[in-house]
Design a protein around this motif. Structure first.
Motif, PDB file in Angstrom:
ATOM      1  N   ILE A   1       0.842  -1.204   0.000  1.00 27.83           N
ATOM      2  CA  ILE A   1       0.000   0.000   0.000  1.00 27.83           C
ATOM      3  C   ILE A   1       0.877   1.254   0.000  1.00 27.83           C
ATOM      4  CG2 ILE A   1      -1.643   1.351   1.370  1.00 27.83           C
ATOM      5  CD1 ILE A   1      -2.823  -1.325   2.350  1.00 27.83           C
TER       6      ILE A   1
ATOM      7  N   ARG B   1      -9.221  -5.503  -2.492  1.00 29.13           N
ATOM      8  CA  ARG B   1      -8.514  -4.608  -1.569  1.00 29.13           C
ATOM      9  C   ARG B   1      -9.397  -4.261  -0.376  1.00 29.13           C
ATOM     10  NH1 ARG B   1      -7.494  -0.679  -6.571  1.00 29.13           N
ATOM     11  NH2 ARG B   1      -9.716  -1.163  -6.639  1.00 29.13           N
TER      12      ARG B   1
ATOM     13  N   PHE C   1      -3.771  -0.945  -4.211  1.00 23.58           N
ATOM     14  CA  PHE C   1      -4.409   0.169  -3.531  1.00 23.58           C
ATOM     15  C   PHE C   1      -4.068   1.489  -4.225  1.00 23.58           C
ATOM     16  CE2 PHE C   1      -5.775  -2.383  -0.035  1.00 23.58           C
ATOM     17  CZ  PHE C   1      -6.709  -1.626   0.638  1.00 23.58           C
TER      18      PHE C   1
ATOM     19  N   VAL D   1      -9.226   4.382  -3.305  1.00 21.35           N
ATOM     20  CA  VAL D   1      -9.624   3.159  -2.590  1.00 21.35           C
ATOM     21  C   VAL D   1      -9.349   3.309  -1.097  1.00 21.35           C
ATOM     22  CG1 VAL D   1      -9.089   0.708  -2.273  1.00 21.35           C
ATOM     23  CG2 VAL D   1      -9.313   1.636  -4.566  1.00 21.35           C
ATOM     24  N   LEU D   2      -8.177   3.851  -0.738  1.00 19.85           N
ATOM     25  CA  LEU D   2      -7.817   4.026   0.667  1.00 19.85           C
ATOM     26  C   LEU D   2      -8.771   5.011   1.352  1.00 19.85           C
ATOM     27  CD1 LEU D   2      -5.743   3.061   2.716  1.00 19.85           C
ATOM     28  CD2 LEU D   2      -4.351   5.058   2.165  1.00 19.85           C
TER      29      LEU D   2
END
Length: 360
Positions: A47, A146, A255, A259-260
């Motif tokens: 990540i 993810r 990632f 998305v995070l």
């Protein structure tokens, strides 16, 4: 001082740095007894690397082989000595496991319905156990692996931590000595047989076009061969850590910042769903204590939703726990979640999509 730009580094240097960072993260997690450190360390490193602009990706074939070794690991954990315990309590086990799966599926459907997470991600992420298997199968069936990994391993951490704390109310584990990890044991023929089992499973799954077959075929073959004493599955720590690292990198390197941000934004709802599931399993444990006269620690560890390896360590270090009962129930849940997971995800996803289109 210039900005760190991994994408401008040589391919080999990128891999060396990623491996080094992964090892450091995994070591720190191991030192603080975090469950799943060998997978979470590389995932976190992936990540970080991806968010810094790194350009590395895990080849598909390498990831498929890693899936096969995870299937062998599941087969190895299912002991034939658990069969008598299951035969004695099969109806009770099925009731508890199916109740847990139903509760987790309901929570997944609610999260999906509220559009906290996209598509079938919430359904896969809510499955009560088999975290590595659920992440692998989620990707096969089009969910966001993810976010599924984020949900699954957050639950594993919460469940393992809660079990450790609760265990201390009934037994003093401070004197228990951790089993040292032997990274490079002497090579055995069983290791070569396990590698052949994994590769054969990959080939069979590819020829038969079985969904998630790279993991399921070695798992089922390994169970059958091991129970018939035709094969001893041996996964040395160095081999298992490589498989976990490949899985972690596959997830982590995928990632992106959006998305995070989505995962962080959904964190309160995800944590709430995990707490509800742990609470539901706590109620099942209380029911076992009241009606089947199990000791509270055995009942709680047996019904804990996930983190099977961590639960095994806690149960083994507690002398007053019925280890066979705990591991038999955990194994039944693991097996049923892997078998029923894809079908349940498809049914709930189809229902959710149908309801959304009607509402639209």
């Amino acid at each position: 001082m210039g900005k760190f730009q991994p994408e401008k580094m040589h391919f080999t240097l990128q891999w060396l740095l990623l491996i080094l960072i992964s090892a450091l993260f995994a070591l720190v997690m191991e030192l603080i007894n975090l469950p799943g450190a060998l997978l979470l360390g590389p995932m976190l490193a992936g990540i970080v690397w991806s968010l810094q602009g790194g350009s590395l990706q895990i080849p598909r074939n390498l990831f498929v082989v890693a899936q096969a070794f995870i299937g062998c690991l599941v087969a190895q954990s299912i002991s034939s000595g658990m069969l008598p315990t299951f035969a004695q309590h099969w109806s009770l086990f099925l009731f508890i496991v199916l109740s847990t799966i139903a509760a987790s599926s309901l929570m997944g459907w609610v999260i999906s319905k509220l559009k906290v997470l996209p598509g079938t991600t919430a359904i896969w992420g809510s499955s009560p156990g088999a975290a590595a298997a659920m992440v692998l199968m989620a990707e096969e069936f089009g969910a966001d692996a993810r976010l599924v990994a984020f949900m699954q391993y957050l639950r594993v951490i919460v469940v393992a931590s809660a079990a450790s704390i609760i265990a201390r109310f009934w037994v003093d584990t401070s004197a228990a000595t951790a089993i040292p990890i032997i990274w490079f044991p002497p090579l055995q023929w069983a290791t070569a047989e396990t590698v052949l089992l994994a590769l054969a499973g990959v080939i069979i799954a590819r020829l038969a076009r079985i969904p998630s077959g790279a993991m399921l075929v070695p798992m089922l073959l390994g169970m059958a061969l091991q129970s018939g004493h035709l094969l001893k599955i041996d996964l040395p720590e160095w081999l298992l850590s490589m498989a976990y690292a490949v899985m972690g990198w596959r997830i982590g390197l995928g990632f992106t910042r959006p998305v995070l941000k989505h995962a962080i934004r959904a964190l309160p709802q995800i944590v709430f769903s995990i707490v509800l599931l742990v609470g539901f399993c706590g109620v099942l444990a209380w029911w076992l204590v009241q009606h089947f006269h199990l000791d509270p620690l055995t009942a709680y560890l047996a019904t804990s939703p996930g983190g099977m390896d961590s639960i095994a360590v806690i149960a083994a270090s507690s002398h007053n726990v019925d280890l066979e009962f705990v591991m038999a129930l955990q194994t039944v849940r693991l097996f049923l979640v892997i078998i029923l997971g894809p079908a349940l995800a498809r049914i709930i996803a189809r229902k959710t999509i149908t309801e959304s289109s009607i509402a639209g």
